[in-house]
Design an enzyme around this catalytic site. Structure first.
Site, PDB file in Angstrom:
ATOM      1  N   GLU A   1      -4.695  -7.060   1.573  1.00 27.02           N
ATOM      2  CA  GLU A   1      -3.571  -7.807   2.232  1.00 27.02           C
ATOM      3  C   GLU A   1      -3.434  -9.502   1.796  1.00 27.02           C
ATOM      4  O   GLU A   1      -2.410  -9.825   1.049  1.00 27.02           O
ATOM      5  CB  GLU A   1      -3.219  -7.806   3.610  1.00 27.02           C
TER       6      GLU A   1
ATOM      7  N   ASP B   1       0.654  -5.996  12.819  1.00 24.26           N
ATOM      8  CA  ASP B   1      -0.638  -6.036  13.538  1.00 24.26           C
ATOM      9  C   ASP B   1      -1.859  -6.407  12.346  1.00 24.26           C
ATOM     10  O   ASP B   1      -2.706  -6.731  12.785  1.00 24.26           O
ATOM     11  CB  ASP B   1      -1.216  -4.844  14.123  1.00 24.26           C
ATOM     12  N   PHE B   2      -1.562  -6.264  11.223  1.00 27.15           N
ATOM     13  CA  PHE B   2      -2.572  -6.492  10.158  1.00 27.15           C
ATOM     14  C   PHE B   2      -2.609  -8.073   9.585  1.00 27.15           C
ATOM     15  O   PHE B   2      -3.041  -8.558   8.755  1.00 27.15           O
ATOM     16  CB  PHE B   2      -2.369  -5.618   8.713  1.00 27.15           C
TER      17      PHE B   2
ATOM     18  N   PHE C   1       1.879  -2.830   8.659  1.00 24.48           N
ATOM     19  CA  PHE C   1       2.154  -2.996  10.074  1.00 24.48           C
ATOM     20  C   PHE C   1       1.630  -4.631  10.426  1.00 24.48           C
ATOM     21  O   PHE C   1       0.987  -5.129  10.042  1.00 24.48           O
ATOM     22  CB  PHE C   1       1.152  -2.168  10.887  1.00 24.48           C
TER      23      PHE C   1
ATOM     24  N   GLU D   1       1.001  -1.354   0.067  1.00 19.15           N
ATOM     25  CA  GLU D   1       0.128   0.032  -0.033  1.00 19.15           C
ATOM     26  C   GLU D   1       0.897   1.224   0.127  1.00 19.15           C
ATOM     27  O   GLU D   1       1.649   1.415   0.848  1.00 19.15           O
ATOM     28  CB  GLU D   1      -0.762  -0.047   1.389  1.00 19.15           C
TER      29      GLU D   1
ATOM     30  N   HIS E   1      -1.565  -1.180  16.418  1.00 17.23           N
ATOM     31  CA  HIS E   1      -0.508  -0.881  15.400  1.00 17.23           C
ATOM     32  C   HIS E   1       1.047  -0.929  16.177  1.00 17.23           C
ATOM     33  O   HIS E   1       2.036  -0.287  15.787  1.00 17.23           O
ATOM     34  CB  HIS E   1      -0.521   0.596  14.963  1.00 17.23           C
TER      35      HIS E   1
HETATM   36  C1  LIG Z   1      -5.956  -3.988   7.113  1.00 19.47           C
HETATM   37  C2  LIG Z   1      -5.255  -2.719   7.204  1.00 19.47           C
HETATM   38  N1  LIG Z   1      -4.549  -2.373   6.425  1.00 19.47           N
HETATM   39  C3  LIG Z   1      -3.912  -1.282   5.991  1.00 19.47           C
HETATM   40  C4  LIG Z   1      -4.072  -0.165   7.120  1.00 19.47           C
HETATM   41  C5  LIG Z   1      -3.156   1.121   6.915  1.00 19.47           C
HETATM   42  N2  LIG Z   1      -4.246   2.188   6.750  1.00 19.47           N
HETATM   43  C6  LIG Z   1      -4.862   2.605   7.590  1.00 19.47           C
HETATM   44  S1  LIG Z   1      -5.785   3.764   6.763  1.00 19.47           S
HETATM   45  C7  LIG Z   1      -5.758   3.440   5.211  1.00 19.47           C
HETATM   46  C8  LIG Z   1      -6.286   3.997   4.223  1.00 19.47           C
HETATM   47  C9  LIG Z   1      -7.771   3.867   4.442  1.00 19.47           C
HETATM   48  O1  LIG Z   1      -8.612   4.438   3.221  1.00 19.47           O
HETATM   49  P1  LIG Z   1     -10.063   4.566   3.196  1.00 19.47           P
HETATM   50  O2  LIG Z   1     -10.589   3.364   3.739  1.00 19.47           O
HETATM   51  O3  LIG Z   1     -10.369   5.283   2.138  1.00 19.47           O
HETATM   52  O4  LIG Z   1     -10.221   5.617   4.530  1.00 19.47           O
HETATM   53  P2  LIG Z   1      -9.945   6.969   4.870  1.00 19.47           P
HETATM   54  O5  LIG Z   1      -8.647   7.213   5.187  1.00 19.47           O
HETATM   55  O6  LIG Z   1      -9.597   7.722   3.130  1.00 19.47           O
HETATM   56  O7  LIG Z   1     -10.953   7.811   5.614  1.00 19.47           O
HETATM   57  C10 LIG Z   1      -4.838   2.545   5.200  1.00 19.47           C
HETATM   58  C11 LIG Z   1      -4.010   1.869   3.895  1.00 19.47           C
HETATM   59  C12 LIG Z   1      -4.750  -0.604   8.067  1.00 19.47           C
HETATM   60  N3  LIG Z   1      -5.072   0.322   9.278  1.00 19.47           N
HETATM   61  N4  LIG Z   1      -5.493  -1.739   8.164  1.00 19.47           N
END
Ligand SMILES: Cc1ncc(C[n+]2csc(CCOP(=O)(O)OP(=O)(O)O)c2C)c(N)n1
Ligand SMILES: Cc1ncc(C[n+]2csc(CCOP(=O)(O)OP(=O)(O)O)c2C)c(N)n1
Ligand SMILES: [Mg+2]
Ligand SMILES: [Mg+2]
Lengths: 323, 342, 342, 323
Positions: C76, C101-102, C99, C31, C145
């Site tokens: 993932e 944690d995922f 992370f 990502e 995290h």
């Molecule tokens: C399973 C998982 N993968 C990756 C992340 C890291 N991460 C946190 S927020 C995010 C983007 C989320 O995008 P969106 O769902 O569009 O929400 P927004 O931040 O735009 O509100 C990512 C990749 C995570 N927290 N959990």
């Protein structure tokens, strides 16, 4: 069916009959207590595996399911090692370490049966990506069940394949059941192919008992993938003679269902179709039937006469190197 | 105890039935826990098509209906997450993860949601859920259907883990798990499921966190888990013939762990052997050896031993799988080494 | 060694860059590993929008392009499974699980597919993949995290696990992991990422399975993991003032584990302390204590000690998080206890 | 907007303004180094949280995301403990143990922000199931981002909610980005609401900067859920002022985008709308603005003056009982 030559039609028939004969024999062997573990049989869905894989070469890939025998045979995996694998013998496709649920032959592009429902979706994207990065025209088929369509991995895989334009064709084998749970209960979509809308990819539902219908739809999807136009979803609706796995009581079938299955037998339909059109002779088909029987008997003999792996084999093949 | 003998599977079923009778917030869900949902000839007749893949939940839908015995799609993340939040909002759900080997598709909902919600919310929620799941080698179920994996869950704060070794414990511990106010992962060994034992008919509850001394002895402490308990008892029986008295301890719950019972035993016998069907690294076997070594080192008169499966996946081929599983003979040898020195 | 000092993060970046230059089958995905895919003002300009959430992969897309540095959706399971099969069919992919944690949303593809494919196929495939992932507490990243979770992966046959503790090791071990023919999980501690150290500019490869004695000493063996190595070294420095010579061992790879170096050290010092930032149960700490106890019991003159985080999730509140993490003081105390008796 | 009373309009405005003021202040506090950890701000999306939650009572549930402040405020969580939680103080909503990414208040039906993208989907089915089993008319809203729509959990949750007819409304907050990755890249569907077809549920896309559009679509979906007619998917397209998290360089935004955001400001739009229609007076709104500022200042003071939890608090609340 016009575009298929007589030789091709005979090969197709042979392949479907080999699958059927293999599975019928395996069912018997299991009942006799000769085969260990969980065995999931494919009989009834031959037109799907063969309809799809008859478009492929050894260089193409398939990912499979817990129900992988039909996919293996359609993809050209050798019968003797397959049968030996089911016995857990050292001559097996996986040296006896995998068994029915993990039968594989990477040299033939068969990336493994899979004990995890939906597990093959992400893997299909992987061989697809290799082809894309290396710039080859190899295609990957991802076989999955109706039940698997409710697993998150399939969703993720279809989305990823589409946004990366991977050369993957998702083939849903919808036999109407996940174990004993009917698709009408477990699946919210009207047709599983409706899910193609969610990924903005072509989606079709075809009669999975009709070889030619499968062959045509898969052919188009595979051509698209080969030409770099990305993934498609082909849903093949069919049925299966045996239960979810060998030993199950099949309470979810009714007599009417089973009677209906017999009317729609994919091999019977194919046979009738090619005979009606005088494309092949009955004798030619009968000969194939006999050969298939013999091939499977030979395989059983091969498997039974093979040795179990040496005990130390338990400890090898975990890593390429470990120290 | 009781004269009535039933299978481990029946014991689980009985615990579920009695708990569901006792408390209507107890519900069950999982793939084909009833089976045949919406089929006229099954659900239409108030029947089930399966009752759990090996039959553990047979007959429950007939008594409690489809609102309390829910067939699920093959969507483990969805239905385990459902279990978590249903628990946090007033039900006491029991989910079935058919084989523990499937944890990889739903672990987030188990450890990161179910296991941490209470803590992350500052104690302002509770999650009284149970996940029942099948473990273990021995049925030739091969590489993706034969694991144990309980250390992965035991490692995680917020989860409790229970591994019963006999039908009577299975019944009492499952009732205990359902009444417990924290998330409990309940591991049922697929080979044990078919075994029989005496089980009281009435309701009873075994508390979590209490080990059971399955056999008393003064020479060596053998801590064994799940199916390995019966192997340890068999070894103990053999060794008794040689005049060696083995104490066999079944921790029953891995988290919380009854450290006291185990430490007291080693303080008495001065020798520790752990038998665990699982892989060796970062395992329950290592955990138990470490517990005793870091807390009762001065009482130990012999090098502790961990008998485990090798660091390999579970092979399919029957002789290989048999080789993979720790054996009674290995236990006997280990005990002799512990007693006589090597 | 070298005069050049760079951060841990830069060391990782350099290893990726050098390996991608060396071998065009090495590709990267995750990502926002580049970020801004398809945006005119970013991708259109051959630029990146991010370069990894904390910047570890910055600049790679500019050199290697979007065909080798692939932004992924938040899927993932899909992209780690992609990594597995891409590895099995001829690439050497490196995936980033942002992370650790995922892991709960994609563990199946890691341990059940990636880790077992070779074995289940009877050795007829290999899976040369790397999953890079961030671990550790200390950035107030809270309960979901901040975990370590390496025991979960170390437990699993078929996987290799690497936890570098300094920039130079990070670079060499990552190169080693990428060239390795088995699936490797590579853990990068988020606090260490910002730290600096001397790192040679040229390509070099550290083999997996070789521990590093970070400081020699004769009185106590301290085995420390990841960020805890620097804590152990700090404690050792303090203790040297008191005349206590601590040997600090960094296993560097947890699977395979360099048992010999650890056992030899304890045979010399006769005392073992393990320092691990992770939770205690079924942990790497337990694994190491168990290793030494079951193999060098007769050499141990003091009760071994495991210093770990408590059995709790990682709290958000800064003082609580600091309390959660094992401290230099705790190590100093433990060493004194080991040397002087308690 | 006819059906909303003046009091309701003022309350809605107040709630949106509270969110905005909270987030602006938090951004400043973060820049000053006063707030630990990762902070994801909601400013720009106020019309979504408030448009949806203004249909709910304390008995209804919501599941949230890593970006939960707006959802909390819209669901009625108290401001002082919220701010204290962001500081990690013992007076926080979660006693300082959760922080911004896990902020929750189960008593208000706020089932927690979530550090795992897509983590809330399955949870929403859980509170939905409780309501269904207990026969109440409680509704659960599942907020999720455009990025989350690619996570397998969301697929599974939507399918499950539909086949079980759970009283859940899936509200996709599509700000066009997952971190720096645009939705047009990560998502294969044309609109995320197209995915409703895959679950055979009603699906809509609305302007997430228009309170009234969100309010109306959510109102219908919530009514359907309350009446036992099952789930819906409402996609709200909007934008966000701040970056993915505080401290990020926002390279993925262009100046034009940001200029465009300002034109579409949901609070500005709402304000103009109600003023144009003479539904409230400017003075009334200004007073709310001032009050919101004061409320947030008070909260900052409350948080800063609160103590950190005692160190032993690290060890409590893991279990209800453990022994
Ligand atoms: C399973 C998982 N993968 C990756 C992340 C890291 N991460 C946190 S927020 C995010 C983007 C989320 O995008 P969106 O769902 O569009 O929400 P927004 O931040 O735009 O509100 C990512 C990749 C995570 N927290 N959990
Ligand atoms: C993740 C996971 N969940 C559950 C199972 C158990 N299981 C094996 S096959 C099966 C049903 C699969 O149904 P479908 O995908 O329709 O395939 P079919 O058996 O009908 O060919 C189930 C539930 C599994 N192997 N993996
Ligand atoms: Mg099916
Ligand atoms: Mg977004």
């Amino acid at each position: 069916m016009a575009e298929l030559s007589k030789d091709e039609l005979l090969e197709i028939y042979e392949c479907m009959q080999l699958i059927r004969t293999f599975e019928d024999r395996v069912s018997g062997l299991f009942a006799e207590g000769k085969l260990p573990g969980f065995v999931h049989l494919y009989a009834g869905e031959e037109a799907i595996a063969v309809g799809v894989c008859s478009h492929l070469t050894d260089d193409d890939f398939i990912t499979s399911t817990h129900r992988g025998h039909g996919h293996c045979i359609a993809k050209g995996v050798e019968i003797n090692p397959m049968m030996a694998e089911l016995y857990g013998k050292e001559t097996g496709s996986c040296k006896g370490k995998g068994g029915s649920m993990h039968i594989a032959d990477v040299d033939k592009g068969m990336m493994g049966a899979n004990g995890i429902v939906g597990g093959g979706g992400p893997l299909a994207c992987g061989s697809g990506l290799t082809a894309k990065v290396k710039g080859t025209d190899q295609v990957t088929i991802c076989f999955f069940g109706d039940g698997a369509s409710e697993q998150g991995t399939m969703h993720e895989a279809m989305n990823l394949a589409k946004i990366w334009k991977l050369p993957v064709v998702f083939v849903c084998e919808n036999n109407g059941f996940a174990e004993s749970t009917p698709v009408g209960y477990h699946c919210s979509a009207k047709d599983i192919s409706d899910r193609a809308t969610a990924y903005n990819m072509p989606g079709f539902t075809v009669d999975g008992t009709d070889f030619f219908a499968v062959h045509e739809a898969a052919g188009e999807a595979i051509a698209r993938a080969r030409q770099g136009e990305g993934p498609s979803l082909v849903e093949c609706k069919g049925f299966r003679y045996y239960g979810h796995f060998e030993g199950d009581a099949k309470a979810y079938y009714t007599e009417e269902m089973v009677a209906d299955f017999k009317k729609r037998d994919p091999i019977g339909k194919f046979r009738q179709g090619v005979l009606d059109r005088n494309l092949v002779s009955e004798a030619e088909l009968d000969k194939i039937d006999a050969q298939a029987k013999q091939t499977i008997e030979d395989a059983v003999k091969f498997a039974e006469e093979s040795a179990y792996p040496a005990l130390e084999e338990c400890l090898t093949d975990v890593y390429v190197a470990y120290a | 105890m009781t004269d009535r003998t039933i299978t481990f599977m029946e014991a689980i079923n009985e615990a579920l039935r009695q708990e569901m009778r006792r408390d209507e917030t107890v519900i069950l869900m999982g793939e084909d826990v009833a089976g045949g949902a919406t089929l006229d000839h099954i659900e239409g007749q108030g029947e089930e098509a399966w009752g759990g893949v090996l039959g553990v939940t047979k007959g429950l839908v007939q008594e409690f209906g489809r609102n309390r015995v829910l067939d699920t799609p093959i969507s483990e993340s969805a239905f385990i997450g459902t279990t978590v939040a249903a628990a946090a909002t007033g039900l006491r759900p029991v989910a079935e993860l058919m084989f523990v080997d499937f944890f990889g598709v739903c672990m987030d909902q188990i450890f990161n949601q179910g296991g941490k919600l209470r803590y992350m919310f500052g104690g302002k929620a509770q999650v009284p859920m149970v996940v029942r799941t099948m473990i273990g080698a021995g049925l030739r179920a091969a590489g993706q259907h034969s694991g144990c994996h309980y250390p992965v869950f035991t490692h995680m704060p917020g989860l409790k883990t229970v591994v019963p070794s006999c039908p009577a414990d299975a019944k009492g511990l499952l009732a205990g798990a359902i009444r417990d106010n924290d998330p409990v992962i309940f591991f049922e060994h697929k080979v044990l499921l078919f075994g029989e034992g005496p089980v009281p008919e009435e309701e009873y509850v075994l508390p979590l966190g209490v080990a059971d001394v399955k056999r008393e002895g003064s020479d060596v402490t053998v801590v064994a888990i799940g199916r390995m308990v019966s192997f340890a008892l068999e070894a103990a029986e053999q060794l008794a013939g040689d005049g060696i008295e083995v104490e066999v301890i079944d921790p029953r719950t891995l988290s919380p762990l009854d450290e006291g019972t185990i430490l007291d035993s080693v303080k008495k016998t001065h020798r520790l052997i752990v038998v665990d069907e699982d892989n060796p690294r970062c395992s329950m076997a290592a955990d138990l050896v470490s517990l005793v070594s870091t807390q009762a080192f001065d009482y130990m008169d012999a090098q502790p031993q961990a008998l485990t499966a090798p660091h390999t996946p579970v092979p399919f081929s029957p002789p290989l799988e048999d080789f993979y599983i720790p054996s009674v003979d290995t236990i006997v040898e280990a005990v002799k080494t512990a007693v006589n020195g090597s």
